[in-house]
Design an enzyme around this catalytic site. Structure first.
Site, PDB file in Angstrom:
ATOM      1  N   ASN A  32      28.930  42.151  94.436  1.00 25.81           N
ATOM      2  CA  ASN A  32      29.495  42.147  95.664  1.00 25.81           C
ATOM      3  C   ASN A  32      30.910  42.727  95.722  1.00 25.81           C
ATOM      4  O   ASN A  32      31.539  42.707  96.989  1.00 25.81           O
ATOM      5  CB  ASN A  32      29.179  40.713  96.247  1.00 25.81           C
ATOM      6  CG  ASN A  32      30.534  39.650  95.652  1.00 25.81           C
ATOM      7  OD1 ASN A  32      31.277  40.280  94.694  1.00 25.81           O
ATOM      8  ND2 ASN A  32      30.576  38.363  95.926  1.00 25.81           N
ATOM      9  N   ALA A  81      28.398  37.313  87.279  1.00 21.00           N
ATOM     10  CA  ALA A  81      28.991  37.003  88.689  1.00 21.00           C
ATOM     11  C   ALA A  81      29.432  35.882  88.722  1.00 21.00           C
ATOM     12  O   ALA A  81      28.839  34.859  88.989  1.00 21.00           O
ATOM     13  CB  ALA A  81      27.812  37.609  89.781  1.00 21.00           C
ATOM     14  N   LYS A  84      36.934  33.356  88.552  1.00 26.82           N
ATOM     15  CA  LYS A  84      37.357  32.687  87.251  1.00 26.82           C
ATOM     16  C   LYS A  84      38.934  32.532  87.482  1.00 26.82           C
ATOM     17  O   LYS A  84      39.382  32.073  86.380  1.00 26.82           O
ATOM     18  CB  LYS A  84      36.860  33.661  86.289  1.00 26.82           C
ATOM     19  CG  LYS A  84      37.595  34.970  86.286  1.00 26.82           C
ATOM     20  CD  LYS A  84      37.874  35.836  85.401  1.00 26.82           C
ATOM     21  CE  LYS A  84      38.989  36.896  85.325  1.00 26.82           C
ATOM     22  NZ  LYS A  84      39.824  37.035  84.067  1.00 26.82           N
ATOM     23  N   SER A 124      32.537  29.625  79.209  1.00 25.62           N
ATOM     24  CA  SER A 124      34.012  29.748  78.942  1.00 25.62           C
ATOM     25  C   SER A 124      34.197  28.783  78.146  1.00 25.62           C
ATOM     26  O   SER A 124      33.799  27.510  78.124  1.00 25.62           O
ATOM     27  CB  SER A 124      34.881  29.707  80.317  1.00 25.62           C
ATOM     28  OG  SER A 124      36.107  29.629  79.711  1.00 25.62           O
ATOM     29  N   TYR A 148      37.270  25.379  87.836  1.00 24.66           N
ATOM     30  CA  TYR A 148      36.597  26.371  86.899  1.00 24.66           C
ATOM     31  C   TYR A 148      35.519  25.943  85.976  1.00 24.66           C
ATOM     32  O   TYR A 148      34.405  26.144  85.669  1.00 24.66           O
ATOM     33  CB  TYR A 148      37.565  27.445  86.907  1.00 24.66           C
ATOM     34  CG  TYR A 148      36.886  28.491  85.824  1.00 24.66           C
ATOM     35  CD1 TYR A 148      37.470  28.527  84.613  1.00 24.66           C
ATOM     36  CD2 TYR A 148      36.135  29.295  86.000  1.00 24.66           C
ATOM     37  CE1 TYR A 148      36.992  29.277  83.622  1.00 24.66           C
ATOM     38  CE2 TYR A 148      35.462  30.445  85.375  1.00 24.66           C
ATOM     39  CZ  TYR A 148      35.936  30.316  84.143  1.00 24.66           C
ATOM     40  OH  TYR A 148      35.542  31.077  82.961  1.00 24.66           O
ATOM     41  N   LYS A 152      31.453  25.938  85.229  1.00 30.02           N
ATOM     42  CA  LYS A 152      30.740  26.694  84.314  1.00 30.02           C
ATOM     43  C   LYS A 152      30.099  25.722  83.526  1.00 30.02           C
ATOM     44  O   LYS A 152      28.887  25.933  83.100  1.00 30.02           O
ATOM     45  CB  LYS A 152      31.925  27.081  83.255  1.00 30.02           C
ATOM     46  CG  LYS A 152      32.454  28.602  83.851  1.00 30.02           C
ATOM     47  CD  LYS A 152      31.449  29.346  84.040  1.00 30.02           C
ATOM     48  CE  LYS A 152      32.136  30.843  84.351  1.00 30.02           C
ATOM     49  NZ  LYS A 152      31.112  31.899  84.513  1.00 30.02           N
ATOM     50  N   PHE A 177      36.619  33.003  74.545  1.00 32.54           N
ATOM     51  CA  PHE A 177      37.714  32.617  74.528  1.00 32.54           C
ATOM     52  C   PHE A 177      38.671  33.659  75.465  1.00 32.54           C
ATOM     53  O   PHE A 177      38.324  33.498  76.690  1.00 32.54           O
ATOM     54  CB  PHE A 177      38.211  32.441  73.054  1.00 32.54           C
ATOM     55  CG  PHE A 177      37.477  31.052  72.419  1.00 32.54           C
ATOM     56  CD1 PHE A 177      36.129  30.939  72.097  1.00 32.54           C
ATOM     57  CD2 PHE A 177      38.409  29.983  71.994  1.00 32.54           C
ATOM     58  CE1 PHE A 177      35.460  29.788  71.766  1.00 32.54           C
ATOM     59  CE2 PHE A 177      37.908  28.839  71.756  1.00 32.54           C
ATOM     60  CZ  PHE A 177      36.558  28.773  71.507  1.00 32.54           C
ATOM     61  N   ILE A 216      57.564  33.251  80.267  1.00 33.25           N
ATOM     62  CA  ILE A 216      56.719  32.509  79.100  1.00 33.25           C
ATOM     63  C   ILE A 216      56.848  30.909  79.497  1.00 33.25           C
ATOM     64  O   ILE A 216      57.661  30.489  79.682  1.00 33.25           O
ATOM     65  CB  ILE A 216      57.587  32.842  77.747  1.00 33.25           C
ATOM     66  CG1 ILE A 216      57.635  34.232  77.467  1.00 33.25           C
ATOM     67  CG2 ILE A 216      56.703  31.720  76.838  1.00 33.25           C
ATOM     68  CD1 ILE A 216      58.296  34.423  76.069  1.00 33.25           C
TER      69      ILE A 216
END
Ligand code: WQD
Length: 338
Positions: A32, A81, A84, A124, A148, A152, A177, A216
């Site tokens: 999409n 699709a 994430k 994931s 998220y 999954k 990963f 960081i």
């Protein structure tokens, strides 16, 4: 085989198209373009000289799915699709469940209507959550800490029950990963829409001058240098894992998860140093507080994939950083510059 690739214009999908065609598979893309641009398929076609049937549409649209199934008659589906962004998933839970879970359900219904019985799923390692032990193996408890990750895991549950309800359905659940790197041609690569969430594309944008410095996030983790450790995997190795999963699905039934990682983890500072070697210039950094939801370290036990998929990663850290730099330096604005 005829393989439908949902989200095939995306970062991992585009690399997987090339590996599928290199092994003689016929491919069709449904995308999409919510997180990709048509230019990606233009480049994949140029790199492969392969015929790619493609449809612009949403995986939640039954009519679109039926049109694709009728036109291409897939023997297997690789389902990329989905959404994430971990942080965004917490802000927009219904959107994430609608796309990642609802989209998987709509796809399975369409596959049932079309008689397609094999699905390779883009899952994931986030489904594991805080490590009880490391490296994670597939038996590690699943306790995701983000919407998220929950989406999954819910999709994995649906696929597991689907594959158990019929004797000849196959669901291969690939738990990625940290995907990084780019195709050797430097013609395709990772092109985040906005400010990159992920480490490698952010470093690359600093190196090419689009960002001033890298923050960081945290230097007080229980790791050798205090920064977060992750199991980074080259996107071409990840793409090849999907081709191996298609072959596995031809001869297996039921649902089975596989860790897709290298078994080697690197810290943020390791990645910065590796990228400086690749690009030949310093990457300015600033210390920042930990990012909410981050964990100290992740590392894959990928022995099941080696034993049952006959797959193992072959690209090392320098391949990951050098290919990222080649892509970013040749495409400073990603596909937008096309
Ligand atoms: C890696 C390390 C950060 C950015 C997420 C998802 C995962 C997958 C990959 C979809 C961490 C540090 C990062 C920055 C930093 N996505 N970092 N400064 O969070 O491990 O995984 O993306 O499948 O499911 O959870 O990846 O690249 O965001 O972070 O210090 O600007 O780099 O703290 O230690 P992450 P990441």
């Amino acid at each position: 085989m005829r393989v439908l690739v949902t989200g095939g214009a995306g970062y991992i999908g585009s690399h997987t198209l090339l590996e599928l065609m290199a092994q003689g598979h016929e491919v069709c893309v449904l995308d999409n373009y919510s997180n990709a641009v048509p230019e990606v398929l233009t480049r994949v076609r140029a790199l492969s000289n392969g015929a790619i049937m493609d449809f612009a549409g949403d995986v939640r649209d039954p009519a679109m799915l039926d049109q694709v199934m009728q036109a291409f008659q897939p023997e297997a589906v690789i389902h990329f699709a989905g959404l994430k962004a971990v942080g965004e998933s917490t802000e927009k839970p219904l959107y994430y469940y609608d796309v990642n879970v609802g989209g998987t359900l709509a796809l399975l219904h369409a596959m049932e209507r079309a008689g397609c019985k094999r699905l390779i799923f883009s899952s994931s390692a986030t489904v594991y959550g805080e490590p009880v032990y490391l490296p994670y193996d597939e038996a590690h408890p699943t306790n995701p800490t983000s919407v998220y990750g929950q989406s999954k895991l819910m999709a994995e549950r649906i696929l597991t029950d689907w594959a158990a309800a019929f004797p000849d359905r196959t669901a291969v659940l690939l738990r990625y990963f940290n995907p990084v790197g780019a195709h050797a041609s430097a013609q395709i690569g990772e092109d985040p829409k906005d400010i990159p969430n992920n480490l490698m594309p952010f470093i690359a944008q600093v190196a090419v001058g689009k960002r001033d410095f890298l923050q960081i996030f945290g230097d007080d983790y229980d790791t050798p240098d205090g920064t977060g450790q992750r199991d980074y995997i080259h996107v071409v190795d990840l793409a090849r894992a999907h081709v191996a999963a298609v072959t596995y699905a031809e001869g297996a039934t039921g649902a089975r998860p596989f860790n897709i990682g290298t078994g080697q983890s690197y810290s943020v500072r390791d990645m910065v140093a590796a990228f400086e070697r690749a690009c030949g210039k310093p990457i300015p950094t600033k210390q920042a507080p930990r990012r909410a939801g981050d964990i100290a370290a992740m590392q894959a036990d990928a022995s099941r994939a080696a034993a049952e998929l006959n797959w193992a990663a072959s690209h090392d850290l320098d391949d990951m950083t050098a290919s990222t730099w080649a892509w970013q330096s040749k495409n400073p604005d990603g596909y937008k510059g096309a």
